[in-house]
Design a protein around this motif. Structure first.
Motif, PDB file in Angstrom:
ATOM      1  N   HIS A  13     -38.827  -8.758 120.813  1.00  0.00           N
ATOM      2  CA  HIS A  13     -38.945  -7.475 120.129  1.00  0.00           C
ATOM      3  C   HIS A  13     -37.810  -7.146 119.160  1.00  0.00           C
ATOM      4  CE1 HIS A  13     -37.234  -5.942 124.230  1.00  0.00           C
ATOM      5  NE2 HIS A  13     -36.273  -6.409 123.484  1.00  0.00           N
ATOM      6  N   GLU A  14     -37.064  -8.129 118.674  1.00  0.00           N
ATOM      7  CA  GLU A  14     -36.015  -7.778 117.716  1.00  0.00           C
ATOM      8  C   GLU A  14     -35.908  -8.756 116.546  1.00  0.00           C
ATOM      9  OE1 GLU A  14     -34.509 -10.357 120.850  1.00  0.00           O
ATOM     10  OE2 GLU A  14     -35.429  -8.397 120.956  1.00  0.00           O
ATOM     11  N   PRO A  15     -37.042  -9.211 115.960  1.00  0.00           N
ATOM     12  CA  PRO A  15     -36.942 -10.091 114.793  1.00  0.00           C
ATOM     13  C   PRO A  15     -36.210  -9.385 113.654  1.00  0.00           C
ATOM     14  CG  PRO A  15     -39.195  -9.274 115.055  1.00  0.00           C
ATOM     15  CD  PRO A  15     -38.448  -8.910 116.291  1.00  0.00           C
ATOM     16  N   GLY A  16     -35.297 -10.118 113.005  1.00  0.00           N
ATOM     17  CA  GLY A  16     -34.531  -9.556 111.908  1.00  0.00           C
ATOM     18  C   GLY A  16     -33.302  -8.785 112.325  1.00  0.00           C
ATOM     19  N   ALA A  17     -33.105  -8.585 113.629  1.00  0.00           N
ATOM     20  CA  ALA A  17     -31.949  -7.821 114.095  1.00  0.00           C
ATOM     21  C   ALA A  17     -30.661  -8.608 113.867  1.00  0.00           C
ATOM     22  CB  ALA A  17     -32.111  -7.471 115.575  1.00  0.00           C
ATOM     23  N   VAL A  18     -29.553  -7.880 113.819  1.00  0.00           N
ATOM     24  CA  VAL A  18     -28.247  -8.508 113.628  1.00  0.00           C
ATOM     25  C   VAL A  18     -27.227  -7.796 114.508  1.00  0.00           C
ATOM     26  CG1 VAL A  18     -26.492  -9.228 111.971  1.00  0.00           C
ATOM     27  CG2 VAL A  18     -28.858  -8.935 111.211  1.00  0.00           C
ATOM     28  N   LEU A  19     -26.444  -8.574 115.235  1.00  0.00           N
ATOM     29  CA  LEU A  19     -25.323  -8.026 115.990  1.00  0.00           C
ATOM     30  C   LEU A  19     -24.067  -8.169 115.133  1.00  0.00           C
ATOM     31  CD1 LEU A  19     -24.010  -6.994 118.682  1.00  0.00           C
ATOM     32  CD2 LEU A  19     -23.638  -9.413 119.238  1.00  0.00           C
ATOM     33  N   VAL A  20     -23.335  -7.069 114.956  1.00  0.00           N
ATOM     34  CA  VAL A  20     -22.082  -7.090 114.204  1.00  0.00           C
ATOM     35  C   VAL A  20     -20.964  -6.597 115.115  1.00  0.00           C
ATOM     36  CG1 VAL A  20     -20.812  -6.162 112.236  1.00  0.00           C
ATOM     37  CG2 VAL A  20     -23.245  -6.722 112.005  1.00  0.00           C
ATOM     38  N   LEU A  21     -19.909  -7.377 115.218  1.00  0.00           N
ATOM     39  CA  LEU A  21     -18.696  -6.938 115.891  1.00  0.00           C
ATOM     40  C   LEU A  21     -17.728  -6.486 114.801  1.00  0.00           C
ATOM     41  CD1 LEU A  21     -18.252  -9.676 118.666  1.00  0.00           C
ATOM     42  CD2 LEU A  21     -19.569  -7.557 118.723  1.00  0.00           C
ATOM     43  N   GLU A  22     -17.594  -5.167 114.672  1.00  0.00           N
ATOM     44  CA  GLU A  22     -16.805  -4.573 113.590  1.00  0.00           C
ATOM     45  C   GLU A  22     -15.382  -4.327 114.077  1.00  0.00           C
ATOM     46  OE1 GLU A  22     -15.992  -3.304 109.852  1.00  0.00           O
ATOM     47  OE2 GLU A  22     -17.933  -4.104 110.533  1.00  0.00           O
ATOM     48  N   PRO A  23     -14.369  -4.890 113.385  1.00  0.00           N
ATOM     49  CA  PRO A  23     -12.993  -4.719 113.861  1.00  0.00           C
ATOM     50  C   PRO A  23     -12.533  -3.271 113.748  1.00  0.00           C
ATOM     51  CG  PRO A  23     -13.031  -5.755 111.684  1.00  0.00           C
ATOM     52  CD  PRO A  23     -14.450  -5.685 112.162  1.00  0.00           C
ATOM     53  N   ILE A  24     -11.853  -2.819 114.787  1.00  0.00           N
ATOM     54  CA  ILE A  24     -11.266  -1.484 114.800  1.00  0.00           C
ATOM     55  C   ILE A  24      -9.810  -1.636 115.225  1.00  0.00           C
ATOM     56  CG2 ILE A  24     -13.426  -0.224 115.166  1.00  0.00           C
ATOM     57  CD1 ILE A  24     -12.881  -0.195 118.124  1.00  0.00           C
ATOM     58  N   GLU A  25      -9.161  -0.548 115.562  1.00  0.00           N
ATOM     59  CA  GLU A  25      -7.738  -0.601 115.893  1.00  0.00           C
ATOM     60  C   GLU A  25      -7.479  -1.384 117.169  1.00  0.00           C
ATOM     61  OE1 GLU A  25      -6.373   3.376 116.095  1.00  0.00           O
ATOM     62  OE2 GLU A  25      -6.677   3.799 113.963  1.00  0.00           O
ATOM     63  N   ASP A  26      -6.210  -1.822 117.314  1.00  0.00           N
ATOM     64  CA  ASP A  26      -5.735  -2.506 118.513  1.00  0.00           C
ATOM     65  C   ASP A  26      -6.492  -3.807 118.770  1.00  0.00           C
ATOM     66  OD1 ASP A  26      -3.956  -0.378 119.004  1.00  0.00           O
ATOM     67  OD2 ASP A  26      -5.528   0.727 120.057  1.00  0.00           O
ATOM     68  N   ALA A  27      -6.859  -4.500 117.689  1.00  0.00           N
ATOM     69  CA  ALA A  27      -7.484  -5.824 117.783  1.00  0.00           C
ATOM     70  C   ALA A  27      -8.751  -5.800 118.631  1.00  0.00           C
ATOM     71  CB  ALA A  27      -6.500  -6.850 118.345  1.00  0.00           C
ATOM     72  N   GLU A  28      -9.479  -4.672 118.566  1.00  0.00           N
ATOM     73  CA  GLU A  28     -10.741  -4.561 119.272  1.00  0.00           C
ATOM     74  C   GLU A  28     -11.885  -4.485 118.267  1.00  0.00           C
ATOM     75  OE1 GLU A  28     -10.612  -1.301 121.939  1.00  0.00           O
ATOM     76  OE2 GLU A  28      -9.116  -2.201 123.276  1.00  0.00           O
ATOM     77  N   HIS A  29     -13.107  -4.537 118.793  1.00  0.00           N
ATOM     78  CA  HIS A  29     -14.288  -4.462 117.946  1.00  0.00           C
ATOM     79  C   HIS A  29     -15.252  -3.410 118.499  1.00  0.00           C
ATOM     80  CE1 HIS A  29     -12.880  -8.476 116.690  1.00  0.00           C
ATOM     81  NE2 HIS A  29     -13.649  -8.339 115.624  1.00  0.00           N
ATOM     82  N   GLU A  30     -16.007  -2.817 117.593  1.00  0.00           N
ATOM     83  CA  GLU A  30     -17.162  -2.027 117.985  1.00  0.00           C
ATOM     84  C   GLU A  30     -18.392  -2.896 117.802  1.00  0.00           C
ATOM     85  OE1 GLU A  30     -19.633   2.065 116.851  1.00  0.00           O
ATOM     86  OE2 GLU A  30     -18.294   1.132 115.379  1.00  0.00           O
ATOM     87  N   ALA A  31     -19.185  -3.021 118.850  1.00  0.00           N
ATOM     88  CA  ALA A  31     -20.421  -3.804 118.773  1.00  0.00           C
ATOM     89  C   ALA A  31     -21.534  -2.907 118.249  1.00  0.00           C
ATOM     90  CB  ALA A  31     -20.788  -4.361 120.137  1.00  0.00           C
ATOM     91  N   VAL A  32     -22.193  -3.371 117.174  1.00  0.00           N
ATOM     92  CA  VAL A  32     -23.274  -2.610 116.563  1.00  0.00           C
ATOM     93  C   VAL A  32     -24.502  -3.514 116.445  1.00  0.00           C
ATOM     94  CG1 VAL A  32     -24.010  -1.246 114.587  1.00  0.00           C
ATOM     95  CG2 VAL A  32     -21.588  -1.280 115.237  1.00  0.00           C
ATOM     96  N   LEU A  33     -25.616  -3.016 116.950  1.00  0.00           N
ATOM     97  CA  LEU A  33     -26.878  -3.733 116.820  1.00  0.00           C
ATOM     98  C   LEU A  33     -27.699  -3.081 115.712  1.00  0.00           C
ATOM     99  CD1 LEU A  33     -28.948  -5.843 117.883  1.00  0.00           C
ATOM    100  CD2 LEU A  33     -29.852  -4.026 119.345  1.00  0.00           C
ATOM    101  N   TYR A  34     -27.955  -3.836 114.653  1.00  0.00           N
ATOM    102  CA  TYR A  34     -28.807  -3.370 113.562  1.00  0.00           C
ATOM    103  C   TYR A  34     -30.210  -3.940 113.755  1.00  0.00           C
ATOM    104  CZ  TYR A  34     -24.505  -2.023 111.115  1.00  0.00           C
ATOM    105  OH  TYR A  34     -23.309  -1.444 110.765  1.00  0.00           O
ATOM    106  N   PHE A  35     -31.203  -3.080 113.772  1.00  0.00           N
ATOM    107  CA  PHE A  35     -32.577  -3.574 113.866  1.00  0.00           C
ATOM    108  C   PHE A  35     -33.518  -2.526 113.279  1.00  0.00           C
ATOM    109  CE2 PHE A  35     -32.654  -0.839 117.473  1.00  0.00           C
ATOM    110  CZ  PHE A  35     -33.976  -0.567 117.779  1.00  0.00           C
TER     111      PHE A  35
END
Length: 494
Positions: free
Chosen positions: A96-118
């Motif tokens: 159920h997620e054709p075309g979706a993309v997971l992005v790990l976006e860098p934020i402060e303190d060498a961490e990432h925000e995980a974002v699912l685009y679909f």
């Protein structure tokens, strides 16, 4: 132009276009429940996996596409299966997620925000609801909303329309790593953003390759969730093997009995799982000497051996990979039993090697030595045993040309992009899952062996989980010894 705009121009389209029809189609639908689901069983494990990626690529944007639908013929697509790295980092399976993309976006303190685009499901008040054959609920059924995905996965979910702007943002100052070849449109988008900001193409190609390798190596050691899914897959696969044995009388009566075998197993895969983990090898007689015989067009004849190599992919996309070779009539002939026992002895020798700290390549070495010893005992080697086993010899590999083991998980040949020093030259660790699958294959046209061996192909394959002090055979519930195999076949057929 929308997906169905194209269909409207075709000669087969008959959907009404009147305003009255559109108004009526957009009205009188029951409202959605509004209740959000709890976290998926894999969510916490996927979060831990993403944290490892974040630590390895601090300050960089990491892009992992699920992949697009793939055309089977004209305007029909194959059932969707996301890229295994995407499934591993999100915990999502099924279709159920054709075309979706997971992005790990860098934020402060060498961490990432995980974002699912679909692409979220079109509302029932929109024309797309009933007009889009790719995205409309009327055509493909309901899909999770952005809010539902966020609740299930514990990550931010956004409309796929926002991905283009987010993916290439600050490409000249923020390092971007993309899992290449998963989605050509994503590759092209990132390449364009890099080019626009003058980013060195050769350098980024190497960086992308490093990401691919890292994501593959992450899967070498399975967590508890993955091990549980592989146990479920093995159990479903074992049920499929039992179904096949029960269907042997029908297979014997059909000109393409191998298709009876293949279809019987496929029914179990769809009943208990998502699909097959790979195309089933249902090889009877001389076809069993063809390592990847997936045509499955042959007859199943009395007195032959049937080699069945198959695996159920469960809804989480983890797959088993099991092989058994059974006498179609219920009893091995003396020479069939002789070959079978040699392969079994090789498999048992390989199992003896498996423990933490042992080398992965030692599994293969142990198995092929036993096979070579039997070939020597039967007088089939043209040189001495030690000469055959030497790097300059290897004559025994004529009848066992493949490797004895490969890692197993989301891909049937899992972790394929891992470095050699972590795979073939790597040490076994608790949590690793792989196959043990020695075989002997004597083709009908092989004049290097006596006639009695020709047309016999035997492989025994089990799925193995490395434990703290040895290993667990995930497929142990299937008989392995010749006596047990004979009793199993006769018992299920009677």
């Amino acid at each position: 132009m929308s997906d169905d705009d194209v269909q409207q121009t075709s000669s087969r389209s008959q959907r009404p276009a009147s305003s009255a029809f559109k108004d009526f189609m957009g009205s009188s639908w029951a409202p959605a429940s509004g209740e959000l689901p709890g976290p998926d069983p894999a969510a916490a494990y996927a979060e831990q996996r993403r944290r490892r990626v974040s630590e390895a690529f601090a300050g960089q944007r990491v892009i992992v596409p699920a992949g697009p639908l793939k055309t089977r013929s004209n305007d029909t697509d194959y059932r969707f299966r996301p890229h295994s790295a995407f499934a591993h980092l999100t915990g999502l399976g099924v279709d159920h997620e054709p075309g979706a993309v997971l992005v790990l976006e860098p934020i402060e303190d060498a961490e990432h925000e995980a974002v699912l685009y679909f692409k979220p499901m079109a509302g029932r008040d929109t024309e797309e609801f009933y007009a889009s054959a790719k995205h409309g609920e009327f055509w493909i059924g309901p899909r999770p909303t952005l809010a539902e995905f966020q609740a299930r996965l514990g990550i931010t979910a956004r409309d796929l329309d926002e991905f283009t702007a987010a993916a290439g943002k600050d490409a000249g100052t923020v390092g971007i790593r993309v899992l290449r070849d998963a989605d050509p449109q994503v590759d092209a988008l990132i390449d364009a953003a890099r080019s626009e900001h003058g980013v060195d193409a050769e350098q980024t190609a190497q960086q992308d390759s490093t990401l691919t390798q890292f994501l593959s190596e992450m899967r070498l050691v399975k967590d508890d969730y993955e091990a549980g899914q592989l146990r479920e897959s093995a159990a479903a696969t074992i049920s499929g093997f039992e179904d096949v044995v029960r269907a042997l009388p029908e297979a014997l009566e059909h000109a393409r009995g191998e298709r009876i075998v293949e279809g019987t197993f496929f029914a179990r895969a769809r009943l208990e799982g998502n699909d097959l983990g790979y195309d089933t090898i249902a090889a009877s007689g001389n076809n069993a000497t063809v390592l990847h015989w997936i045509r499955n067009t042959g007859a199943v004849n009395p007195g032959e051996l049937l080699l069945l190599d198959a695996g159920v992919e469960v809804d989480s996309l983890y797959t088993a990979d099991i092989t058994r070779t059974v006498p179609v009539s219920g009893t091995f002939s003396p020479v069939q039993r002789r070959v079978y026992e040699a392969v079994l002895a090789a498999a048992d020798a390989a199992f003896e090697v498996v423990r933490p700290g042992a080398k992965f390549r030692d599994i293969h070495t142990a198995a092929v030595r036993v096979l070579a010893e039997h070939l020597h005992e039967w007088g089939l080697l043209p040189v001495s045993l030690e000469e055959a086993l030497s790097p300059e010899g290897q004559h025994h590999r004529r009848w066992m040309p493949h490797g004895t083991s490969h890692h197993l998980g989301l891909d049937v040949h899992d972790c394929a992009a891992a470095k050699r020093e972590l795979y073939l030259d790597g040490e076994l660790q608790p949590g690793m899952v792989f196959t043990i699958e020695p075989g002997l294959y004597f083709k009908n046209e092989d004049l290097a062996v006596p006639e009695e061996y020709r047309g016999i192909g035997v492989r025994i394959e089990d799925d193995v989980l490395v434990t703290q002090d040895g290993c667990e055979n995930l497929s142990a519930a299937l008989p392995r010894t010749p006596d047990a195999i004979e009793g199993w076949v006769r018992g299920l057929r009677d």
